[in-house]
Motif scaffolding. Structure first.
Motif, PDB file in Angstrom:
ATOM      1  N   TYR A  56      -5.187 -12.097   6.089  1.00 55.57           N
ATOM      2  CA  TYR A  56      -4.677 -11.066   6.987  1.00 55.57           C
ATOM      3  C   TYR A  56      -5.013  -9.677   6.452  1.00 55.57           C
ATOM      4  O   TYR A  56      -5.505  -8.811   7.191  1.00 55.57           O
ATOM      5  N   MET A  57      -4.739  -9.461   5.168  1.00 55.24           N
ATOM      6  CA  MET A  57      -4.995  -8.152   4.580  1.00 55.24           C
ATOM      7  C   MET A  57      -6.494  -7.840   4.583  1.00 55.24           C
ATOM      8  O   MET A  57      -6.906  -6.697   4.786  1.00 55.24           O
ATOM      9  N   LYS A  58      -7.298  -8.862   4.410  1.00 52.09           N
ATOM     10  CA  LYS A  58      -8.751  -8.683   4.465  1.00 52.09           C
ATOM     11  C   LYS A  58      -9.178  -8.252   5.865  1.00 52.09           C
ATOM     12  O   LYS A  58     -10.075  -7.421   6.037  1.00 52.09           O
ATOM     13  N   SER A  59      -8.510  -8.785   6.893  1.00 44.87           N
ATOM     14  CA  SER A  59      -8.853  -8.433   8.273  1.00 44.87           C
ATOM     15  C   SER A  59      -8.514  -6.984   8.599  1.00 44.87           C
ATOM     16  O   SER A  59      -9.040  -6.431   9.560  1.00 44.87           O
ATOM     17  N   THR A  60      -7.632  -6.367   7.810  1.00 40.35           N
ATOM     18  CA  THR A  60      -7.298  -4.957   8.031  1.00 40.35           C
ATOM     19  C   THR A  60      -8.312  -4.023   7.367  1.00 40.35           C
ATOM     20  O   THR A  60      -8.201  -2.804   7.485  1.00 40.35           O
ATOM     21  N   ILE A  67      -6.415  -6.004  -2.384  1.00 41.32           N
ATOM     22  CA  ILE A  67      -5.466  -7.065  -1.994  1.00 41.32           C
ATOM     23  C   ILE A  67      -4.776  -7.633  -3.225  1.00 41.32           C
ATOM     24  O   ILE A  67      -3.550  -7.818  -3.245  1.00 41.32           O
ATOM     25  N   LYS A  68      -5.561  -7.899  -4.252  1.00 43.25           N
ATOM     26  CA  LYS A  68      -4.974  -8.436  -5.486  1.00 43.25           C
ATOM     27  C   LYS A  68      -3.966  -7.457  -6.070  1.00 43.25           C
ATOM     28  O   LYS A  68      -2.865  -7.843  -6.495  1.00 43.25           O
ATOM     29  N   LYS A  69      -4.333  -6.186  -6.058  1.00 41.06           N
ATOM     30  CA  LYS A  69      -3.432  -5.165  -6.599  1.00 41.06           C
ATOM     31  C   LYS A  69      -2.120  -5.135  -5.827  1.00 41.06           C
ATOM     32  O   LYS A  69      -1.041  -5.065  -6.428  1.00 41.06           O
ATOM     33  N   GLN A  70      -2.210  -5.198  -4.495  1.00 40.73           N
ATOM     34  CA  GLN A  70      -1.000  -5.134  -3.675  1.00 40.73           C
ATOM     35  C   GLN A  70      -0.142  -6.388  -3.843  1.00 40.73           C
ATOM     36  O   GLN A  70       1.085  -6.300  -3.925  1.00 40.73           O
ATOM     37  N   LEU A  71      -0.775  -7.535  -3.879  1.00 46.29           N
ATOM     38  CA  LEU A  71      -0.005  -8.773  -4.035  1.00 46.29           C
ATOM     39  C   LEU A  71       0.646  -8.858  -5.410  1.00 46.29           C
ATOM     40  O   LEU A  71       1.746  -9.400  -5.550  1.00 46.29           O
ATOM     41  N   ASP A  72      -0.022  -8.316  -6.413  1.00 45.29           N
ATOM     42  CA  ASP A  72       0.537  -8.362  -7.765  1.00 45.29           C
ATOM     43  C   ASP A  72       1.701  -7.393  -7.937  1.00 45.29           C
ATOM     44  O   ASP A  72       2.679  -7.698  -8.612  1.00 45.29           O
ATOM     45  N   CYS A  73       1.611  -6.198  -7.300  1.00 47.17           N
ATOM     46  CA  CYS A  73       2.684  -5.214  -7.477  1.00 47.17           C
ATOM     47  C   CYS A  73       3.869  -5.488  -6.562  1.00 47.17           C
ATOM     48  O   CYS A  73       4.996  -5.083  -6.846  1.00 47.17           O
ATOM     49  N   ASN A  74       3.597  -6.125  -5.403  1.00 46.63           N
ATOM     50  CA  ASN A  74       4.680  -6.567  -4.510  1.00 46.63           C
ATOM     51  C   ASN A  74       5.556  -5.404  -4.054  1.00 46.63           C
ATOM     52  O   ASN A  74       6.781  -5.493  -4.056  1.00 46.63           O
ATOM     53  N   GLU A  75       4.916  -4.273  -3.652  1.00 46.77           N
ATOM     54  CA  GLU A  75       5.663  -3.105  -3.164  1.00 46.77           C
ATOM     55  C   GLU A  75       5.178  -2.773  -1.757  1.00 46.77           C
ATOM     56  O   GLU A  75       3.990  -2.532  -1.543  1.00 46.77           O
ATOM     57  N   SER A  76       6.095  -2.722  -0.810  1.00 43.75           N
ATOM     58  CA  SER A  76       5.713  -2.478   0.582  1.00 43.75           C
ATOM     59  C   SER A  76       5.138  -1.083   0.785  1.00 43.75           C
ATOM     60  O   SER A  76       4.219  -0.883   1.580  1.00 43.75           O
ATOM     61  N   GLN A  77       5.673  -0.075   0.060  1.00 43.33           N
ATOM     62  CA  GLN A  77       5.183   1.288   0.225  1.00 43.33           C
ATOM     63  C   GLN A  77       3.720   1.397  -0.199  1.00 43.33           C
ATOM     64  O   GLN A  77       2.920   2.104   0.421  1.00 43.33           O
ATOM     65  N   VAL A  79       1.528  -0.956  -0.030  1.00 44.30           N
ATOM     66  CA  VAL A  79       0.731  -1.583   1.036  1.00 44.30           C
ATOM     67  C   VAL A  79       0.572  -0.617   2.200  1.00 44.30           C
ATOM     68  O   VAL A  79      -0.518  -0.446   2.755  1.00 44.30           O
ATOM     69  N   LYS A  80       1.658   0.076   2.578  1.00 46.28           N
ATOM     70  CA  LYS A  80       1.594   1.048   3.678  1.00 46.28           C
ATOM     71  C   LYS A  80       0.593   2.167   3.375  1.00 46.28           C
ATOM     72  O   LYS A  80      -0.200   2.557   4.234  1.00 46.28           O
ATOM     73  N   ASP A  81       0.641   2.674   2.145  1.00 46.07           N
ATOM     74  CA  ASP A  81      -0.288   3.742   1.764  1.00 46.07           C
ATOM     75  C   ASP A  81      -1.733   3.271   1.870  1.00 46.07           C
ATOM     76  O   ASP A  81      -2.614   4.007   2.329  1.00 46.07           O
ATOM     77  N   GLN A  85      -4.764   4.608   4.468  1.00 44.93           N
ATOM     78  CA  GLN A  85      -6.096   4.994   4.008  1.00 44.93           C
ATOM     79  C   GLN A  85      -7.171   4.213   4.763  1.00 44.93           C
ATOM     80  O   GLN A  85      -8.214   4.764   5.136  1.00 44.93           O
ATOM     81  N   ASN A  86      -6.884   2.933   5.025  1.00 49.43           N
ATOM     82  CA  ASN A  86      -7.829   2.105   5.773  1.00 49.43           C
ATOM     83  C   ASN A  86      -8.039   2.633   7.188  1.00 49.43           C
ATOM     84  O   ASN A  86      -9.157   2.606   7.715  1.00 49.43           O
ATOM     85  N   ILE A  87      -6.953   3.113   7.815  1.00 49.41           N
ATOM     86  CA  ILE A  87      -7.072   3.672   9.163  1.00 49.41           C
ATOM     87  C   ILE A  87      -8.014   4.871   9.151  1.00 49.41           C
ATOM     88  O   ILE A  87      -8.875   5.015  10.031  1.00 49.41           O
ATOM     89  N   MET A  88      -7.884   5.723   8.141  1.00 52.56           N
ATOM     90  CA  MET A  88      -8.758   6.889   8.037  1.00 52.56           C
ATOM     91  C   MET A  88     -10.218   6.462   7.879  1.00 52.56           C
ATOM     92  O   MET A  88     -11.128   7.025   8.494  1.00 52.56           O
TER      93      MET A  88
END
Length: 278
Positions: A56-60, A67-77, A79-81, A85-88
């Motif tokens: 899912y995260m790859k599709s974004t 992805i690894k960094k986000q899954l390892d840190c487990n912080e929603s904020q 992921v939002k940040d 950045q991906n939207i930009m």
């Protein structure tokens, strides 16, 4: 379901075994069990949840590293940040694709105009719609020089366009301007070079608006013929009693995809705005 082989895990989740091996290598999704004797990898069905999240995260648009960094840190904020950045970045990619599409459309239109144009040396009267122009003044008279100097002018034009963040799709088909006061005296002095642009992609404060007008035109297939053909237009103005109502424009209708001795293959439409003496 206590343990799934790599093949079973891949089939259940519609990924390849090579993908799972790579995810294991970068420690993004490691097998639940590795048999020390055989080296076989076994996964738990519960690990499908992590694999779903990776896909899912790859599709974004997120990279595997992110992805690894986000899954390892487990912080929603965090992921939002990352998603913001991906939207930009996606918006930037969309703009680039829009520029590419516009470049293709402009090139096709140029070739169609070239194919539908009268032969070299033909004089016509045409009503030309309003146009937007991005223009620079080089400070030097290019009529005193040849095609090599014209190429140097184009380098300066490109530099200015990059500085002003003008999409490079507009760099093709650069033309020149001869101001009315010089034109009427047949004084060949001009230092201005331009490209036609679209308001959708170029801010108004960087452009000059050329109003719709009636133009006396002549078509030209060689750069070296321009002075001769301008004089032919001026003779036609004098013979027919037309009134010159603005600046002369040398428009490159098409840059053709074949070069002779490394010179541009250009087809020109030379234009003088006129008022008809009806």
């Amino acid at each position: 379901m206590d343990k799934l082989s790599i093949g079973q895990m891949a089939k259940l989740n519609h990924v390849s075994k090579q993908t799972l091996r790579y995810y294991d290598k970068i420690k993004l999704l490691e097998p639940d069990i590795v048999d020390e004797k055989t080296g076989y990898r076994y996964y738990s069905i519960k690990q499908s949840a992590r694999l779903d999240m990776i896909q899912y995260m790859k599709s974004t648009g997120m990279t595997l590293k992110d992805i690894k960094k986000q899954l390892d840190c487990n912080e929603s904020q965090s992921v939002k940040d990352m998603l913001k950045q991906n939207i930009m970045e996606i918006d930037a990619q969309i703009r680039e694709l829009e520029y590419q599409k516009r470049a293709v459309e402009r090139t096709l239109k140029s070739y169609e105009r070239y194919e539908g144009s009268p032969p070299d040396g033909t004089i016509t009267i045409e009503n030309i719609e309003k146009r937007q122009m991005y223009c620079i003044d080089s400070g030097m008279n290019f009529y005193d020089h040849g095609i090599d100097f014209y190429e140097m002018l184009l380098r300066k034009l490109k530099k200015n366009m990059i500085y002003d963040k003008i999409p490079q799709i507009y760099f093709c088909n650069a033309g020149t301007i001869l101001r009315q006061e010089n034109l009427e005296k047949r004084y060949f002095y001009s230092s201005e070079v331009f490209v036609f642009v679209d308001n959708d992609y170029v801010p108004n404060d960087l452009t000059i608006s050329i109003p719709a007008n009636t133009y006396l035109c002549i078509y030209c297939d060689e750069f070296e013929k321009e002075k001769e053909y301008i004089n032919r237009l001026l003779d036609e103005v004098s013979d027919k009693g037309y009134i010159i109502s603005g600046d002369y424009i040398c428009e490159v209708l098409a840059e053709l995809p074949f070069l002779e001795e490394d010179e541009r293959g250009m087809f020109l439409r030379l234009q003088i705005p006129i008022e008809l003496n009806l």
